[in-house]
Motif scaffolding. Structure first.
Motif, PDB file in Angstrom:
ATOM      1  N   PRO A 229       0.772  -1.183   0.146  1.00  5.22           N
ATOM      2  CA  PRO A 229       0.007  -0.264  -0.126  1.00  5.22           C
ATOM      3  C   PRO A 229       0.909   1.231  -0.047  1.00  5.22           C
ATOM      4  N   GLU A 230       0.268   2.559  -0.369  1.00  3.15           N
ATOM      5  CA  GLU A 230       1.109   3.556  -0.398  1.00  3.15           C
ATOM      6  C   GLU A 230       1.562   4.020   1.086  1.00  3.15           C
ATOM      7  N   PRO A 231       2.783   4.354   1.419  1.00  4.90           N
ATOM      8  CA  PRO A 231       3.243   4.699   2.598  1.00  4.90           C
ATOM      9  C   PRO A 231       2.360   6.032   3.038  1.00  4.90           C
ATOM     10  N   PRO A 232       2.377   6.217   4.282  1.00 14.25           N
ATOM     11  CA  PRO A 232       1.507   7.203   5.013  1.00 14.25           C
ATOM     12  C   PRO A 232       2.315   8.618   4.507  1.00 14.25           C
ATOM     13  N   PRO A 233       1.596   9.698   4.227  1.00 13.82           N
ATOM     14  CA  PRO A 233       2.092  10.899   3.797  1.00 13.82           C
ATOM     15  C   PRO A 233       3.272  11.464   4.924  1.00 13.82           C
ATOM     16  N   ASP A 234       2.987  11.275   6.376  1.00  4.37           N
ATOM     17  CA  ASP A 234       3.842  11.814   7.143  1.00  4.37           C
ATOM     18  C   ASP A 234       5.087  11.078   7.607  1.00  4.37           C
ATOM     19  N   ALA A 235       5.151   9.771   6.891  1.00  6.09           N
ATOM     20  CA  ALA A 235       6.310   9.184   7.226  1.00  6.09           C
ATOM     21  C   ALA A 235       7.729   9.626   7.190  1.00  6.09           C
ATOM     22  N   LEU A 236       8.471   9.482   8.158  1.00 10.73           N
ATOM     23  CA  LEU A 236       9.736  10.582   8.204  1.00 10.73           C
ATOM     24  C   LEU A 236      10.685   9.567   7.247  1.00 10.73           C
ATOM     25  N   GLU A 237      10.871   8.406   7.116  1.00 11.74           N
ATOM     26  CA  GLU A 237      11.758   7.742   6.249  1.00 11.74           C
ATOM     27  C   GLU A 237      11.645   6.115   6.293  1.00 11.74           C
ATOM     28  N   VAL A 238      12.075   5.465   5.273  1.00 12.82           N
ATOM     29  CA  VAL A 238      12.022   4.006   5.458  1.00 12.82           C
ATOM     30  C   VAL A 238      13.051   3.541   6.239  1.00 12.82           C
ATOM     31  N   LEU A 239      12.708   2.677   7.097  1.00 14.00           N
ATOM     32  CA  LEU A 239      13.739   1.968   7.888  1.00 14.00           C
ATOM     33  C   LEU A 239      14.166   0.483   7.648  1.00 14.00           C
ATOM     34  N   HIS A 240      13.251   0.005   6.980  1.00 14.60           N
ATOM     35  CA  HIS A 240      13.596  -1.492   6.705  1.00 14.60           C
ATOM     36  C   HIS A 240      12.783  -2.185   5.480  1.00 14.60           C
ATOM     37  N   ASP A 241      13.240  -3.044   4.800  1.00 13.77           N
ATOM     38  CA  ASP A 241      12.557  -3.609   3.505  1.00 13.77           C
ATOM     39  C   ASP A 241      12.847  -5.251   3.736  1.00 13.77           C
ATOM     40  N   ARG A 242      11.562  -6.020   3.928  1.00 13.93           N
ATOM     41  CA  ARG A 242      11.791  -7.366   3.976  1.00 13.93           C
ATOM     42  C   ARG A 242      10.953  -7.769   2.636  1.00 13.93           C
ATOM     43  N   GLU A 243      11.596  -8.876   1.988  1.00 11.45           N
ATOM     44  CA  GLU A 243      11.219  -9.136   0.800  1.00 11.45           C
ATOM     45  C   GLU A 243      10.941 -10.695   0.843  1.00 11.45           C
ATOM     46  N   TYR A 244       9.797 -11.567   0.441  1.00  8.64           N
ATOM     47  CA  TYR A 244       9.818 -12.829   0.287  1.00  8.64           C
ATOM     48  C   TYR A 244       9.421 -12.959  -1.320  1.00  8.64           C
ATOM     49  N   ARG A 245      10.142 -13.878  -1.877  1.00  9.45           N
ATOM     50  CA  ARG A 245       9.662 -14.598  -3.188  1.00  9.45           C
ATOM     51  C   ARG A 245       9.774 -15.947  -3.187  1.00  9.45           C
ATOM     52  N   VAL A 246       8.584 -16.337  -3.754  1.00 14.21           N
ATOM     53  CA  VAL A 246       8.466 -17.843  -4.020  1.00 14.21           C
ATOM     54  C   VAL A 246       8.102 -18.176  -5.171  1.00 14.21           C
ATOM     55  N   ARG A 247       8.705 -19.353  -5.795  1.00  4.34           N
ATOM     56  CA  ARG A 247       8.441 -19.505  -7.333  1.00  4.34           C
ATOM     57  C   ARG A 247       8.426 -21.165  -7.307  1.00  4.34           C
ATOM     58  N   ALA A 248       7.335 -21.695  -8.152  1.00  2.35           N
ATOM     59  CA  ALA A 248       7.132 -23.022  -8.377  1.00  2.35           C
ATOM     60  C   ALA A 248       7.595 -23.510  -9.764  1.00  2.35           C
ATOM     61  N   PHE A 249       8.112 -24.644  -9.896  1.00  2.00           N
ATOM     62  CA  PHE A 249       8.523 -25.247 -11.165  1.00  2.00           C
ATOM     63  C   PHE A 249       7.941 -26.732 -11.302  1.00  2.00           C
ATOM     64  N   GLN A 250       7.333 -27.201 -12.445  1.00  7.26           N
ATOM     65  CA  GLN A 250       7.160 -28.338 -12.573  1.00  7.26           C
ATOM     66  C   GLN A 250       8.521 -29.205 -13.159  1.00  7.26           C
ATOM     67  N   ILE A 251       9.101 -30.069 -12.580  1.00  9.32           N
ATOM     68  CA  ILE A 251      10.291 -30.656 -12.927  1.00  9.32           C
ATOM     69  C   ILE A 251      10.199 -31.982 -13.471  1.00  9.32           C
ATOM     70  N   ALA A 252       8.806 -32.570 -13.391  1.00  8.86           N
ATOM     71  CA  ALA A 252       8.335 -33.854 -13.845  1.00  8.86           C
ATOM     72  C   ALA A 252       6.895 -33.940 -13.700  1.00  8.86           C
ATOM     73  N   ASP A 253       6.209 -34.887 -14.427  1.00 13.53           N
ATOM     74  CA  ASP A 253       4.920 -35.028 -14.253  1.00 13.53           C
ATOM     75  C   ASP A 253       4.127 -35.381 -12.829  1.00 13.53           C
ATOM     76  N   ASP A 254       5.331 -35.862 -11.808  1.00 11.33           N
ATOM     77  CA  ASP A 254       5.010 -36.210 -10.456  1.00 11.33           C
ATOM     78  C   ASP A 254       5.899 -35.542  -9.530  1.00 11.33           C
ATOM     79  N   ARG A 255       6.487 -34.312 -10.045  1.00  9.55           N
ATOM     80  CA  ARG A 255       7.494 -33.679  -9.198  1.00  9.55           C
ATOM     81  C   ARG A 255       7.231 -32.249  -9.221  1.00  9.55           C
ATOM     82  N   LEU A 256       7.223 -31.315  -7.950  1.00  5.16           N
ATOM     83  CA  LEU A 256       7.441 -29.999  -8.203  1.00  5.16           C
ATOM     84  C   LEU A 256       8.594 -29.430  -7.318  1.00  5.16           C
ATOM     85  N   LEU A 257       9.206 -28.465  -7.834  1.00  2.69           N
ATOM     86  CA  LEU A 257      10.208 -27.733  -7.072  1.00  2.69           C
ATOM     87  C   LEU A 257       9.802 -26.308  -6.678  1.00  2.69           C
ATOM     88  N   ILE A 258       9.855 -26.293  -5.350  1.00  2.00           N
ATOM     89  CA  ILE A 258       9.376 -24.911  -4.936  1.00  2.00           C
ATOM     90  C   ILE A 258      10.844 -24.116  -4.259  1.00  2.00           C
TER      91      ILE A 258
END
Length: 224
Positions: free
Chosen positions: A11-40
């Motif tokens: 969401p948009e940061p509040p207009p009265d925020a003084l500064e950004v202190l921290h950024d945490r990022e999660y990223r998850v991706r899934a791949f099919q590596i066989a008809d019976d196997r997933l790689l996460i």
């Protein structure tokens, strides 16, 4: 490689925020590596903004960067391989816990997974950030239940099973992996009651919106 949207989803940061202190990022991706196997594959990264910890430093400072990969059997949703790697960490002993996550092998993502993860990797038995990442990754495997079938059918030149397969009945066997997974799929809720009574599922809202945008008629036998 398939492209995904990369715009900012916060969401948009509040207009009265003084500064950004921290950024945490999660990223998850899934791949099919066989008809019976997933790689996460997943990663979590914590960054401090430039100059906050190291004066006059023009670059952000990465405090944590953990990577986790596991393979999942399909359709059993049982983990059959798992590896953890720490790209960036604050303490010399942090990586000593990496191999502990090999205990993921043999666990089922479908039932009781969250409880088992806390039991095996909670508190001093694991890395806080890796365990949090793991909890974010597991639902992706469940999200791929129909994606796996769709991808296999696409390669074989068959009809997309998400939008064209015949309904397979109202029994719980087809829904076991979602029962009590959230409030929508509560065992005593209206969604399951409708399915058990033989009613068909509704088209997911984002999918319906996209079908409308493309002028594609909603399949009458949808059972995604």
């Amino acid at each position: 490689m398939t492209s995904f949207a990369t715009d900012d989803i916060l969401p948009e940061p509040p207009p009265d925020a003084l500064e950004v202190l921290h950024d945490r990022e999660y990223r998850v991706r899934a791949f099919q590596i066989a008809d019976d196997r997933l790689l996460i594959q997943g990663a979590v990264r914590d960054q401090k903004p430039p100059g906050l910890y190291v004066p006059d430093d023009p670059e952000p400072l990465t405090i944590h960067h953990m990577q986790l990969s596991f393979e999942v059997g399909f359709p059993s949703l049982e983990i059959v391989a798992a590896t953890v790697h720490f790209e960036s960490h604050p303490h010399p002993t942090c990586p000593s816990i990496e191999t502990h996550y090999e205990q993921l092998v043999g666990l089922s993502i479908a039932r009781g997974f969250t409880h088992k993860v806390r039991e095996l990797f909670g508190g001093p038995r694991g890395c806080t950030h890796t365990t949090a990442l793991l909890q974010a990754m597991a639902p992706v495997a469940v999200q791929c239940f129909w994606s796996m079938r769709a991808a296999t059918a696409k390669r074989a030149g068959a009809d997309n099973p998400v939008v064209s397969r015949e309904r397979t009945g109202s029994g719980d066997g087809n829904l076991a992996y979602v029962i009590n997974s959230c409030h929508v799929w509560a065992d005593d809720g209206p969604a399951l009651a409708e399915r058990r009574a033989g009613g068909g599922p509704s088209v997911p809202i984002p999918m319906q919106r996209r079908l409308d945008e493309l002028g594609i008629e909603t399949p009458v036998d949808f059972d995604g």
